[in-house]
Design an enzyme around this catalytic site. Structure first.
Site, PDB file in Angstrom:
ATOM      1  N   GLU A 199       0.793  -1.240   0.000  1.00  0.00           N
ATOM      2  CA  GLU A 199       0.000   0.000   0.000  1.00  0.00           C
ATOM      3  C   GLU A 199       0.826   1.291   0.000  1.00  0.00           C
ATOM      4  OE1 GLU A 199      -2.937   0.082   3.073  1.00  0.00           O
ATOM      5  OE2 GLU A 199      -3.890  -1.768   2.401  1.00  0.00           O
ATOM      6  N   GLU A 388      -5.380  -8.704   1.175  1.00  0.00           N
ATOM      7  CA  GLU A 388      -6.017  -8.346   2.444  1.00  0.00           C
ATOM      8  C   GLU A 388      -7.496  -8.128   2.197  1.00  0.00           C
ATOM      9  OE1 GLU A 388      -4.461  -5.004   4.744  1.00  0.00           O
ATOM     10  OE2 GLU A 388      -2.405  -5.644   4.337  1.00  0.00           O
TER      11      GLU A 388
HETATM   12  C1  BGP Z   1      -4.249  -2.026   5.650  1.00  0.00           C
HETATM   13  C2  BGP Z   1      -2.858  -2.396   6.098  1.00  0.00           C
HETATM   14  C3  BGP Z   1      -2.819  -3.353   7.224  1.00  0.00           C
HETATM   15  C4  BGP Z   1      -3.925  -3.149   8.262  1.00  0.00           C
HETATM   16  C5  BGP Z   1      -5.282  -2.813   7.672  1.00  0.00           C
HETATM   17  C6  BGP Z   1      -6.280  -2.287   8.669  1.00  0.00           C
HETATM   18  O1  BGP Z   1      -4.201  -0.764   5.069  1.00  0.00           O
HETATM   19  O2  BGP Z   1      -2.100  -2.926   5.034  1.00  0.00           O
HETATM   20  O3  BGP Z   1      -1.528  -3.314   7.747  1.00  0.00           O
HETATM   21  O4  BGP Z   1      -3.517  -2.304   9.230  1.00  0.00           O
HETATM   22  O5  BGP Z   1      -5.182  -1.888   6.639  1.00  0.00           O
HETATM   23  O6  BGP Z   1      -6.295  -0.883   8.703  1.00  0.00           O
HETATM   24  P1  BGP Z   1      -5.921   0.086   9.893  1.00  0.00           P
HETATM   25  O7  BGP Z   1      -4.734  -0.479  10.563  1.00  0.00           O
HETATM   26  O8  BGP Z   1      -5.648   1.394   9.254  1.00  0.00           O
HETATM   27  O9  BGP Z   1      -7.113   0.135  10.765  1.00  0.00           O
END
Ligand code: BGP
Length: 487
Positions: A199, A388
């Site tokens: 990302e 994911e």
């Molecule tokens: C994605 C990331 C993850 C994870 C997930 C949940 O963007 O790749 O590492 O964290 O989001 O989001 P957040 O942590 O912003 O709540």
């Protein structure tokens, strides 16, 4: 049903006999009818984590500091000033976590390697002890028959490199490629699937533009645009370095959260608007990787702030990939609009359904249909993994007489997953080449600036005791994997 009459029926249910007495073991269980949405043979079911979010042990075996150590230790940057110094302590408990995965039945595990464990200073002399942790993890995965799928950079940049400008420094791409080459040379006998970067937007735009992620900078727009370009270049250089360093045949991709666009109505005009939108709103990263160019609209909109680049750099950036990994959480409806844009992203009404991450995780199952579909129709991508997909819930560990250890009945997460998986299967049945799915996440973990306030795990973690308790969604996902289908 009106809310009041629902309450009435709930009261009736409460007075009914306990479920256990309805299901005595001699009774015939009801047959399941209807046609489930079936996934293809060999579809890879997995789960995902990232080093800084789960490992802890930030000083173990010579690991150097990362930008996330610095950021999370800076007061006011994360929820309640929480850090991942310990988090899930997976560094010490990885055997237990692999056992959880085995119980879940996953065939693949997407994890990331912490660059500062391998090169504590970012470059220079590698730290073999840092890599040993991943060798131990790989042994355990191999014994459990779980395929490792590895991300090389999930935001934990060595602080020593940030001190030299981090991703704003034109030398960063070569440093990243060197780290990638060394790591792949050491582990490609055990890992076939590699991803360069997770990302771009979440660490470049959020970290160098908005300042809400590490390293917490707010660069002027022109500098930020150039930083985006350098990140892409780092990705391309790493793709080439991975292939050159691999000892066995490997597949190389990335894990990207392409901002989504989907037709508000599935008719040709809306679908066309979604195609145009998807290509343009991804112009800064994915479109450049796929097409080897920045769109005219992107460059024109940025004007004097547009990145400086050469054709040779664009060629490196667009080095063909073996697969595309997409992180999918949500998407946004578009409708047709007049020229020059031809599309309008519809602002979400305040009542739009959402997860516990109220500011960004909107419930829109069509994301797993339209996002893979658009990348395959726009760019002819032949192999896609959902790297994911997951949901933050206001999970509560409920203790009762039958469950003294407590349990989490996260039916909202199940609602989310079921609907996203149905839409994913719809796409696959339509011919969209999605080969696997990695659920975020195996464990509740350190969710970046949200700290531990957002829980995404299939497994509830008590961060005081490190006790792991599988949630109801764990059972749901295990059933999906066992039957290779979803109802
Ligand atoms: C994605 C990331 C993850 C994870 C997930 C949940 O963007 O790749 O590492 O964290 O989001 O989001 P957040 O942590 O912003 O709540």
């Amino acid at each position: 049903m009106q809310r009041r009459s629902f309450l009435k029926s709930a009261a009736t249910l409460a007075a009914a006999p306990a479920l256990s007495s309805l299901f005595d073991s001699s009774a015939q269980l009801p047959a399941i009818t209807g046609t489930p949405a079936r996934f293809p043979e060999g579809f890879l079911w997995g789960t995902a984590t990232a080093a800084y979010q789960v490992e802890g042990a930030v000083h173990a075996d010579g690991r150097g500091p990362s930008v996330w150590d610095t950021f999370s230790h800076t007061p006011g940057k994360t929820f309640h000033n929480e850090t991942a110094d310990v988090t899930d302590d997976d560094f010490h408990r990885y055997k237990q976590d692999v056992a959880l995965m085995k119980d879940l039945g996953v065939q693949g595990y997407r994890f990331s390697i912490a660059w500062p464990r391998v090169f504590p200073q970012g470059t220079g002399t590698p730290n073999p002890k840092g890599l040993d942790f991943y060798k131990r993890l790989l042994d355990e995965l191999q014994a459990a028959n779980i395929q490792p799928v590895c991300t090389l950079f999930h935001w934990d940049l060595p602080q020593a490199l940030q001190d030299k400008g981090g991703w704003t420094n034109p030398a960063i791409g070569h440093a990243f490629a060197d780290y990638a080459a060394y790591t792949v040379s050491q582990l490609s006998d055990r890992i076939t699937h590699w991803m360069t970067i997770n990302e771009f937007g979440s660490y470049i735009d959020a970290g160098y533009g908005e300042g809400i992620s590490a390293p917490g900078l707010r660069l002027p727009r022109a500098e930020l645009m150039q930083t985006r370009h350098l990140a892409l270049l780092g990705h391309g250089l790493a793709v080439q370095a991975i292939r050159a360093a691999a000892k066995n045949p490997v597949e190389v991709g990335l894990a990207h959260d392409a901002p989504g666009a989907m037709p508000a109505i599935e008719d040709p005009a809306h679908i066309r608007a979604a195609e145009i939108a998807f290509r343009e709103i991804n112009a800064q990263y994915l479109t450049a990787i796929m097409e080897g160019r920045y769109t005219d609209r992107y460059l024109h909109t940025l004007g004097a702030d547009a990145p400086h680049f050469t054709d040779a750099e664009l060629k490196i950036i667009s080095t063909p990939l073996d697969f595309l990994g997409i992180n999918i959480y949500t998407t946004q409806e578009v409708i047709p609009a007049p020229a020059p844009d031809h599309f309008l992203q519809v602002p979400r009404p305040a009542s739009y359904p959402h997860a516990a991450s109220r500011d960004w995780l909107f419930f829109n199952p069509q994301a797993t249909y339209w996002t893979p579909k658009l990348v395959s129709t726009l760019w002819g991508v032949k192999k896609i993994y959902i790297t994911e997909n997951g949901y933050s819930s206001d999970d509560v560990l409920r203790v009762d007489a039958q469950n003294p250890g407590g349990r989490v009945l996260d039916t909202d997460r199940i609602l989310y997953l079921r609907n996203y998986l149905v839409q994913l299967q719809r796409g696959i049945a339509d011919g969209v080449p999605v080969h696997g799915y990695f659920l975020w996440s195996l464990l509740d973990n350190f969710e970046w600036a949200s700290g531990f306030s957002k829980r995404f795990g299939l497994t509830y973690v008590d961060f005081q005791t490190e006790k792991r308790t599988p949630k109801l969604s764990f059972d749901f996902y295990r059933h999906v994997i066992q039957t290779n289908s979803v109802f």
